[in-house]
Scaffold this active site. Structure first.
Site, PDB file in Angstrom:
ATOM      1  N   LYS A  99      20.814  50.356  95.720  1.00 20.75           N
ATOM      2  CA  LYS A  99      19.582  49.460  95.850  1.00 20.75           C
ATOM      3  C   LYS A  99      18.420  50.350  96.280  1.00 20.75           C
ATOM      4  CE  LYS A  99      18.953  45.006  95.341  1.00 20.75           C
ATOM      5  NZ  LYS A  99      19.641  43.916  94.417  1.00 20.75           N
TER       6      LYS A  99
ATOM      7  N   GLY B 191      17.510  24.963  93.205  1.00 17.78           N
ATOM      8  CA  GLY B 191      16.895  26.014  92.586  1.00 17.78           C
ATOM      9  C   GLY B 191      17.220  26.144  90.938  1.00 17.78           C
TER      10      GLY B 191
ATOM     11  N   GLY C 287      15.111  28.037  88.816  1.00 20.89           N
ATOM     12  CA  GLY C 287      14.406  29.151  88.344  1.00 20.89           C
ATOM     13  C   GLY C 287      15.014  29.558  87.093  1.00 20.89           C
TER      14      GLY C 287
ATOM     15  N   VAL D 266      18.038  31.402  86.605  1.00 19.66           N
ATOM     16  CA  VAL D 266      19.584  31.279  86.565  1.00 19.66           C
ATOM     17  C   VAL D 266      19.935  29.515  86.484  1.00 19.66           C
ATOM     18  CG1 VAL D 266      21.772  31.631  87.404  1.00 19.66           C
ATOM     19  CG2 VAL D 266      20.141  33.391  87.656  1.00 19.66           C
TER      20      VAL D 266
HETATM   21  P1  NAD Z   1      13.996  32.398  90.672  1.00 18.47           P
HETATM   22  O1  NAD Z   1      13.237  33.087  91.458  1.00 18.47           O
HETATM   23  O2  NAD Z   1      13.744  32.587  88.878  1.00 18.47           O
HETATM   24  O3  NAD Z   1      14.631  31.098  90.806  1.00 18.47           O
HETATM   25  C1  NAD Z   1      14.758  30.604  92.137  1.00 18.47           C
HETATM   26  C2  NAD Z   1      14.250  29.151  92.243  1.00 18.47           C
HETATM   27  O4  NAD Z   1      14.545  28.565  93.501  1.00 18.47           O
HETATM   28  C3  NAD Z   1      12.819  29.051  92.128  1.00 18.47           C
HETATM   29  O5  NAD Z   1      12.498  27.992  91.043  1.00 18.47           O
HETATM   30  C4  NAD Z   1      12.339  28.426  93.437  1.00 18.47           C
HETATM   31  O6  NAD Z   1      11.083  27.865  93.137  1.00 18.47           O
HETATM   32  C5  NAD Z   1      13.556  27.768  93.990  1.00 18.47           C
HETATM   33  N1  NAD Z   1      13.351  27.755  95.237  1.00 18.47           N
HETATM   34  C6  NAD Z   1      12.946  28.506  96.303  1.00 18.47           C
HETATM   35  N2  NAD Z   1      13.260  27.794  97.640  1.00 18.47           N
HETATM   36  C7  NAD Z   1      13.803  26.948  97.239  1.00 18.47           C
HETATM   37  C8  NAD Z   1      14.342  25.702  98.130  1.00 18.47           C
HETATM   38  N3  NAD Z   1      14.196  25.708  99.374  1.00 18.47           N
HETATM   39  N4  NAD Z   1      14.947  24.662  97.654  1.00 18.47           N
HETATM   40  C9  NAD Z   1      15.119  24.547  96.231  1.00 18.47           C
HETATM   41  N5  NAD Z   1      14.619  25.571  95.408  1.00 18.47           N
HETATM   42  C10 NAD Z   1      14.148  26.767  96.025  1.00 18.47           C
HETATM   43  O7  NAD Z   1      15.641  33.293  90.847  1.00 18.47           O
HETATM   44  P2  NAD Z   1      16.883  33.530  89.825  1.00 18.47           P
HETATM   45  O8  NAD Z   1      16.559  34.776  88.997  1.00 18.47           O
HETATM   46  O9  NAD Z   1      16.979  32.221  89.177  1.00 18.47           O
HETATM   47  O10 NAD Z   1      17.807  33.685  91.009  1.00 18.47           O
HETATM   48  C11 NAD Z   1      18.507  32.826  91.788  1.00 18.47           C
HETATM   49  C12 NAD Z   1      19.354  33.216  92.814  1.00 18.47           C
HETATM   50  O11 NAD Z   1      20.575  33.966  92.109  1.00 18.47           O
HETATM   51  C13 NAD Z   1      18.638  34.197  93.465  1.00 18.47           C
HETATM   52  O12 NAD Z   1      19.327  34.132  95.095  1.00 18.47           O
HETATM   53  C14 NAD Z   1      19.074  35.600  93.155  1.00 18.47           C
HETATM   54  O13 NAD Z   1      19.264  36.516  93.800  1.00 18.47           O
HETATM   55  C15 NAD Z   1      20.438  35.334  92.504  1.00 18.47           C
HETATM   56  N6  NAD Z   1      20.842  36.012  91.331  1.00 18.47           N
HETATM   57  C16 NAD Z   1      20.423  36.088  90.225  1.00 18.47           C
HETATM   58  C17 NAD Z   1      20.616  36.870  89.173  1.00 18.47           C
HETATM   59  C18 NAD Z   1      19.894  36.708  87.711  1.00 18.47           C
HETATM   60  O14 NAD Z   1      20.467  37.338  86.896  1.00 18.47           O
HETATM   61  N7  NAD Z   1      18.661  36.658  87.904  1.00 18.47           N
HETATM   62  C19 NAD Z   1      21.835  37.615  89.188  1.00 18.47           C
HETATM   63  C20 NAD Z   1      22.498  37.691  90.381  1.00 18.47           C
HETATM   64  C21 NAD Z   1      22.103  37.001  91.555  1.00 18.47           C
END
Ligand code: NAD
Length: 365
Positions: free
Chosen positions: A93, A190, A192, A194
Site C-alpha cells: 500500500k 452507503g 456509493g 459498490v
Molecule cells: P464510495 O466512496 O464510492 O461510497 C461510499 C458511500 O458511503 C458514499 O456514497 C458516502 O456518501 C457514503 N457514506 C459516508 N459516510 C456514511 C455514513 N456515515 N452513513 C452512510 N453512508 C455514508 O466508496 P466505494 O468505492 O463504494 O467503497 C465502499 C466501501 O467498500 C469502502 O469502505 C471501501 O474501502 C470498500 N471497498 C471498496 C472496493 C471497491 O472496489 N470500490 C473494494 C474493496 C473495498
C-alpha cells in the site's frame, strides 16, 4: 557528539523498524521531493505470493506517525486479502500525505510514479481514497506498475459488489437453508460505487432493501431507481432486518452497534468493519450473528486488478469473484465446527497459504 536531529531520527527509525518487525513487513520506502512537495510512504508487506499490490491513498494525516501506522496496517491487510483470494499477489500500500482537494498536480504524481518505478514491479499501485483515475494516469507516465486505469480493467466496484452479493448468498444459505435473497430484508449502508451495484443485485433478486447515505442526491437516485427504502443514518442499526451490509465506513461493528443490531448476518464491502478485530469479532459471534470477514467478501476489486496484471479477461474476474461463495461457505463451516470467529479462520487460511508458498520458495532456492 550526536545532535538533537540525529537523536530524533534514531528514535523515529527505531519506532518504524520495531513496527515493521511486529507486523512483519519486508520493506518501507519513504519518499520526499521538495520541488513538488511530495511526501509519501510505500509499504511492501509480503511478496511470498507475488508482487505487492495495493492502492495509493492521499490523506491529510494529522501527523506523519499516523501516516506510517496507516500504511503499515493497510499493506498488511492487502497481504491477507490477496492470499485468501488465491491470487498470485503479495500485499502493499502507499500513502501520499496531503490534502487531495488542494495539493494535487501532475508533477507530484509523476514524481510519485518515479518512486513506484524504482521498486521495479515489487509494488503495483492502484487508486484508493483521495485518488482519481486522472491522478493515476500521471503516475502511469513514469511507471507501468499501475492497474485499474481507465480503458484497462477500470473501476473495480462492479466486481467488488458481485463478490459481496455472492458471499452474502453463502451466509444466507447457512442461516436459512436456501441462498435465495427473495423476501430477505437487507440494509445497505452507503450507496456509493459498490453500494449501488450491490443494491441492484439485491433488488433484482427480490430482496426488500433499506439504504442510508450522507449524500442526499445519491440516496434519492438509488431509492427511486431500485425501489429501495431510505432510512436514517443512525436508524440503520436498529432495523428489524436479516442482513446488514456496511458499504461506507469501517468500524461500524463496535460496542454501541452490536448491542443494537437485530440482523443475523453482516456481509458488506467496507474495509475494517470490526472496530477491534479480536473483541468485536468474538462479540458478533456470541450474538449469533454470521459475520462475513470484510477482506474475504470484498476481494472482487483486487481480483479485477489481478486480471489486468495477469492479462486475464473480465469473465475470468467475475468467475473468480464467484468463488467467494465457496470460500465463505468453508469459513462459516469451520467457524461453526470450531467455535472460532470467522475473521480468525480467514486470517489463518491466508497465513497457511503464505506459509506453504514460502516453504516451496525456500526449497527452490
Ligand atoms: P464510495 O466512496 O464510492 O461510497 C461510499 C458511500 O458511503 C458514499 O456514497 C458516502 O456518501 C457514503 N457514506 C459516508 N459516510 C456514511 C455514513 N456515515 N452513513 C452512510 N453512508 C455514508 O466508496 P466505494 O468505492 O463504494 O467503497 C465502499 C466501501 O467498500 C469502502 O469502505 C471501501 O474501502 C470498500 N471497498 C471498496 C472496493 C471497491 O472496489 N470500490 C473494494 C474493496 C473495498
Amino acid at each position: 557528539m550526536t545532535t538533537t536531529l540525529e537523536n530524533q531520527a534514531t528514535t523515529a527509525l527505531n519506532t518504524v523498524l520495531s513496527d515493521m518487525t511486529v507486523y512483519d513487513h519486508e520493506q518501507v520506502v519513504f519518499c520526499q521531493d521538495k520541488a513538488t512537495g511530495l511526501k509519501a510512504i510505500i509499504a511492501v508487506h509480503n511478496t511470498v505470493c507475488g508482487p505487492a499490490l495495493g492502492g495509493t491513498r492521499m490523506w491529510n494525516y494529522t501527523s506523519e506517525a499516523d501516516a506510517v501506522t496507516d500504511v503499515l496496517r493497510l499493506s498488511r491487510g492487502m497481504t491477507y486479502k490477496n492470499a485468501l483470494a488465491g491470487l498470485n499477489l503479495g500485499g502493499g500500500k502507499a500513502v501520499i500525505i496531503g490534502d487531495s482537494k488542494t495539493q494535487k498536480n501532475e508533477a507530484l504524481f509523476r514524481r510519485f510514479g518515479k518512486f513506484v518505478n524504482s521498486l521495479s514491479g515489487k509494488y503495483i499501485t492502484a487508486e484508493d481514497v483521495g485518488i482519481s483515475p486522472k491522478d493515476m494516469t500521471w503516475v502511469n507516465m513514469e511507471t507501468n506498475h499501475v492497474v485499474g486505469l481507465p480503458g484497462k480493467s477500470g473501476d473495480p466496484s462492479p466486481v467488488t459488489a458481485f463478490g459481496v452479493y455472492t458471499g452474502m448468498k453463502a451466509c444466507v444459505k447457512q442461516q436459512f437453508g436456501t441462498d435465495s435473497l427473495s423476501g430477505k430484508k437487507i440494509a445497505v449502508q452507503g450507496v456509493g460505487h459498490v453500494g449501488e451495484y450491490l443494491v441492484k443485485h439485491l433488488t433484482e433478486e427480490g430482496a426488500k432493501v433499506y439504504i442510508s447515505d450522507i449524500n442526499e442526491e445519491a440516496l434519492k437516485r438509488v431509492a427511486s431507481t431500485y425501489k429501495a427504502e431510505v432510512v436514517g443514518l443512525n436508524e440503520i442499526y436498529d432495523l428489524d432486518i436479516d442482513v446488514y451490509a456496511p458499504c461506507a465506513l469501517g468500524a461500524t461493528l463496535n460496542d454501541d452497534t452490536l448491542s443494537r443490531l437485530k440482523c443475523s448476518i453482516v456481509a458488506g464491502a467496507a474495509n475494517n468493519q470490526l472496530k477491534q478485530e479480536d473483541k468485536h469479532g468474538k462479540l458478533v459471534m456470541d450474538k449469533g450473528i454470521i459475520y462475513a470477514p470484510d477482506f474475504m467478501i470484498n476481494a472482487g476489486g483486487v481480483i479485477n486488478c489481478y486480471a489486468e496484471v495477469a492479462s486475464l479477461t473480465p469473465g475470468w474476474a467475475l468467475a473468480k469473484a464467484e468463488e467467494i461463495y465457496t470460500t465463505t461457505t468453508n469459513i462459516l463451516k469451520r467457524s461453526k465446527e470450531s467455535n472460532i470467529p470467522t475473521y480468525a479462520i480467514a486470517n489463518k487460511l491466508a497465513e497457511e497459504r503464505i506459509e506453504a508458498l514460502g516453504k516451496s520458495e525456500c526449497q527452490c532456492n
